[in-house]
Design a protein around this motif. Sequence first.
Motif, PDB file in Angstrom:
ATOM      1  N   THR A 176      43.071  36.710  47.285  1.00 34.60           N
ATOM      2  CA  THR A 176      43.084  36.128  45.960  1.00 34.60           C
ATOM      3  C   THR A 176      43.206  34.621  46.049  1.00 34.60           C
ATOM      4  OG1 THR A 176      45.443  36.300  45.892  1.00 34.60           O
ATOM      5  CG2 THR A 176      44.210  38.140  45.014  1.00 34.60           C
ATOM      6  N   ALA A 177      43.241  34.005  44.886  1.00 33.95           N
ATOM      7  CA  ALA A 177      43.284  32.547  44.828  1.00 33.95           C
ATOM      8  C   ALA A 177      44.473  31.995  45.607  1.00 33.95           C
ATOM      9  CB  ALA A 177      43.356  32.104  43.373  1.00 33.95           C
ATOM     10  N   LEU A 196      51.607  29.868  40.448  1.00 37.89           N
ATOM     11  CA  LEU A 196      50.921  31.130  40.726  1.00 37.89           C
ATOM     12  C   LEU A 196      51.860  32.192  41.267  1.00 37.89           C
ATOM     13  CD1 LEU A 196      47.499  30.456  42.410  1.00 37.89           C
ATOM     14  CD2 LEU A 196      47.954  31.970  40.523  1.00 37.89           C
ATOM     15  N   PHE A 254      37.103  30.772  41.746  1.00 39.37           N
ATOM     16  CA  PHE A 254      38.561  30.702  41.694  1.00 39.37           C
ATOM     17  C   PHE A 254      39.132  30.051  42.948  1.00 39.37           C
ATOM     18  CE2 PHE A 254      38.324  34.049  38.429  1.00 39.37           C
ATOM     19  CZ  PHE A 254      39.213  33.519  37.527  1.00 39.37           C
ATOM     20  N   ASN A 308      43.806  44.865  39.082  1.00 40.18           N
ATOM     21  CA  ASN A 308      45.084  44.143  39.106  1.00 40.18           C
ATOM     22  C   ASN A 308      45.538  43.851  37.697  1.00 40.18           C
ATOM     23  OD1 ASN A 308      44.491  43.954  41.840  1.00 40.18           O
ATOM     24  ND2 ASN A 308      45.684  42.084  41.993  1.00 40.18           N
ATOM     25  N   ARG A 353      42.544  39.841  38.681  1.00 39.21           N
ATOM     26  CA  ARG A 353      42.610  40.167  40.098  1.00 39.21           C
ATOM     27  C   ARG A 353      42.999  38.949  40.924  1.00 39.21           C
ATOM     28  NH1 ARG A 353      38.554  39.799  43.915  1.00 39.21           N
ATOM     29  NH2 ARG A 353      38.796  41.163  45.707  1.00 39.21           N
ATOM     30  N   GLN A 354      42.512  37.791  40.517  1.00 38.64           N
ATOM     31  CA  GLN A 354      42.776  36.594  41.299  1.00 38.64           C
ATOM     32  C   GLN A 354      44.193  36.082  41.120  1.00 38.64           C
ATOM     33  OE1 GLN A 354      40.972  35.338  43.605  1.00 38.64           O
ATOM     34  NE2 GLN A 354      39.329  36.762  43.240  1.00 38.64           N
ATOM     35  N   THR A 355      44.837  36.426  40.011  1.00 40.28           N
ATOM     36  CA  THR A 355      46.099  35.762  39.727  1.00 40.28           C
ATOM     37  C   THR A 355      47.302  36.691  39.685  1.00 40.28           C
ATOM     38  OG1 THR A 355      45.326  35.833  37.459  1.00 40.28           O
ATOM     39  CG2 THR A 355      45.292  33.716  38.540  1.00 40.28           C
ATOM     40  N   PHE A 356      47.123  37.930  39.268  1.00 39.34           N
ATOM     41  CA  PHE A 356      48.300  38.772  39.080  1.00 39.34           C
ATOM     42  C   PHE A 356      48.675  39.506  40.353  1.00 39.34           C
ATOM     43  CE2 PHE A 356      47.087  39.131  34.421  1.00 39.34           C
ATOM     44  CZ  PHE A 356      48.031  38.217  34.047  1.00 39.34           C
TER      45      PHE A 356
END
Lengths: 564, 386
Positions: A314-315, A381, B75, B257, B333-336
């Motif tokens: 992920t990021a 984040l 992202f 996510n 999905r990218q953040t949580f």
Amino acid sequence: MSTGEEQSGDDAGEQAIEPTEAKVAELQSLLGDHVLDTEEHLNAPAIVIRPDAVQAVLSTLKEEAGYDHCSCVTAQQYPDRYESIYHLKKYADPTDEVSVVVPTARDDPTSESGAPVYETASWHEREAYDLVGIDYDDHPDLRRILLPDTWQGHPLREDYDQDRPQIVTLRENANPLLEDHRGSEEEGESDTMFLNIGPHHPATHGVLHLETVLDGEQVLDVDPDIGYLHRCEEQMCQQGTYRHQIMPYPDRWDYISAGLLNEWAYARTAEDLADIEVPEYAQVIRTMGAELCRIASHMLAMGTFALDINGDFTATFMWAIRERERAQSVLEELTGQRLMFNYFRLGGVAWDLPSPREDFFELTRDFLDGLPEATREFHDLLTNNEIMQLRTIDTGVIDPETAKDFGCTGPVARASGIDYDLRRDDPYGYYDELEWDVVTEDGCDNYSRLLVRMREVEQSAKIIDQCIDLLEDWPEDEREIQSNVPRTLKPERDTEIYRAVEGAKGELGIYIRADGTDKPGRFKIRSPCFSNLQSLPAMAEGEYIPDLVAALGSLDIVLGEVDR
Amino acid sequence: MSAGFGPLLAAVTLLQSNGATMLPEWLADVLRLDGLGVAGTAIAALIGAFVIANVLLINAALAGPWAKRKIAAAFWGKLGPNRMGPGGTLIIVADALRMLSKELIVPEGADRPAWDIAPIIVAGSAMLGFAVIPFGKIGGVQVQLADPEIGLVLVFAIASVTSVGLVMGGYASKNKYSMLGSLRAVAQNIAYEIPLIVSAGSVVIFAGTLQLSGIVDAQTETLVSVGGFGIPAWYAFVNPFAFILFLTANLAEVGRNPFDIPEAPTEIVAGYQTEYSSVYFVLIYLGEFLHIFLGGALAAVVFLGGGAGPVLPGPVWLIVKMWAFFLFTQWARQTFPRVRIDQLIEIGWKGLLVLAFANLILTAVLVGFLEGDVEFAFASLQVITA
């Protein structure tokens, strides 16, 4: 014990001996008849005891003399005997050391186990049994730890045939598909499930095998099985010469960009062993490089921890890697390498800062200036994310006493409120001249371990900033990068030393016994990951699988360093 | 409550036919299949289904190998695929070839028919759901294959069939990770389908019909006019609370996510799909993406006015809304971080379910008073006090 003390001359040396004698006398009065003999190791006094008095001596030293940190257990073979050495320290003052030497007979190397006194001795003794072949009486679980169960012989013994290949087939290992209800009370009638996590599993960060017993989603029992990445690092170092041939190896122990920190462990030990001075200028460069490595290493630790919690690339992971790349670019300018630096030399560093120096300073400053913004992003984040807090606060808890018992060091110990950092408590390099703080958290949980790493990055940046200022103003004619070191180093026979530095993961120690040649007689690595990983069951048992994975991630182990 | 459902059922029967020509009827008409009678209608329906299925497959193909990577790259501050074809789109072809040329590994001791059927159920059930989705109108033709009175219930029922596929696959793989994953999938789907359906139920009270085309038609009015711009009476605006509940439950329903625990890489490897490779993996993967799109289509139909939108024809708008939901899942999905299984169950049963029911009953009371149906409102109030 590098430059600072060396340069202060003979007086300091003589003064240092007297307290040692007083300490030995004190220990003798405390232990009475148990002390057979005393020896002098370069780092600490050593007391020799009978093999059946190990537990009595260790528990006296732990309970009454306050030696609560069993840093390492070294085993080795002499022509006439076997020897186990327990390197004891105090968490409150790691310079207060004592070595407990336990000689055992050559024909029957049996010694009492220290594991009932120090939890951490359990794995160390298993390793000693595995590689050297010393039997430990009263050990809770004396199995091989690095080599496969079916291995023949003990590789660090003199009579071991190094040339005979041994092939361990898959067939000889346990079949992972078989019914297995270990850990349950009643055989056959149980609701538990045995699960092999690893050695090939996305969360093990390498080749680690966790033998896990589950009750539903809850972990009843977890037993880390290591050794998949055992590369005989100790033996390779024993076959290299002190001067140049050993230095490339440390880069390969903790290969997660902590190279210079590892190199410093060897440099510090060998320099103290051979009495080599290091110019101050080189110490500043070393300090700066080491802290850059710490930032790079912590960034990856944070990224992979986020990966374990988020469960995907992920990021957060990518942003952490981006910052790590920046640190590596600075290191590349400095050392010519991004990962396997081989930059330290005994007595200094390989070369001076790259010229033009201004460009290097600018690059480093740019990196440091970008860090606060990056940390803010990570706080947004990760640490301030409510789901993240829900997942990590009060999970994987290890209280300070247990952590000390397992010999935890580094961010793992500091997140349990143990104020222990060798950079401050046993100063080396240029750390004691600089302004910085040791970061501790009292949460004892996964969240605290994450926070400690994030805050340590800020402290490292502070150190680097001061180093840059120093280097910028350093007079041109005093930029000495290496002291004059003999081409061949032959430390005196039977000199023994154990020295540690604060690696990215904790206390990285090295024990060297010189045998009079230009190669070490025994080279033993005390890996922080090895000890930290041992505490995983204490953190994870009773938790859910996701928390087991999170706890493992928060330990930040590198299998290359665990298995060596 | 029985008194309350009376007018509701009456409304359903009233809205059975809404006037527009359905896609199969139109096809039968254009292709002159009328002469064949029932068989002609069936053939026309098949052709229609073929067209819609292919549109969806193209969308899934774009989403899976290409858009997902591009979005993730955005992202991460990276570029994403850009070497193969325009904008890297040919990576879809490369990926398809790569996947299909892999060996299909069948685990030892797999429960064969079940293991083979599971991927088909996963992909098929998601596709089947689109049979009742109204894509909107093009020139008086309603792009929709079937419009049963109980459309909303049917589409939820079909979407739940996916769980059966997941359990079959996970259980038949003879892998402990797969089994853990499939058990998680069941626990999660039960916990989240109820709030999902209940929050959609509040919309049914507004619209007074379970028929999907009816729900879309009920959203065509203007809610308020601001400076000449009419804000449409989409239920997302009328009842935003229900919309948020629906979106959250929908994330769990499609297993993204922070609710992706049935797959949970880094915990249980890949959950129920651990043992699947090659074509079967493609089918499961396809099923997942279709499922996300189905979730998006449902959100669009129930809350966002279906195919409503300016200038462009209805189907385009629906697909845009589907992609918006897809983007939302990728963002999440990218953040949580992922919640833990016990927390997931807790959020589902103790949080979302309670909120969904509260929302349903409040909606019922409000609608009852607003429409002057005092009897209905009081019946609802009685439920609250009880």
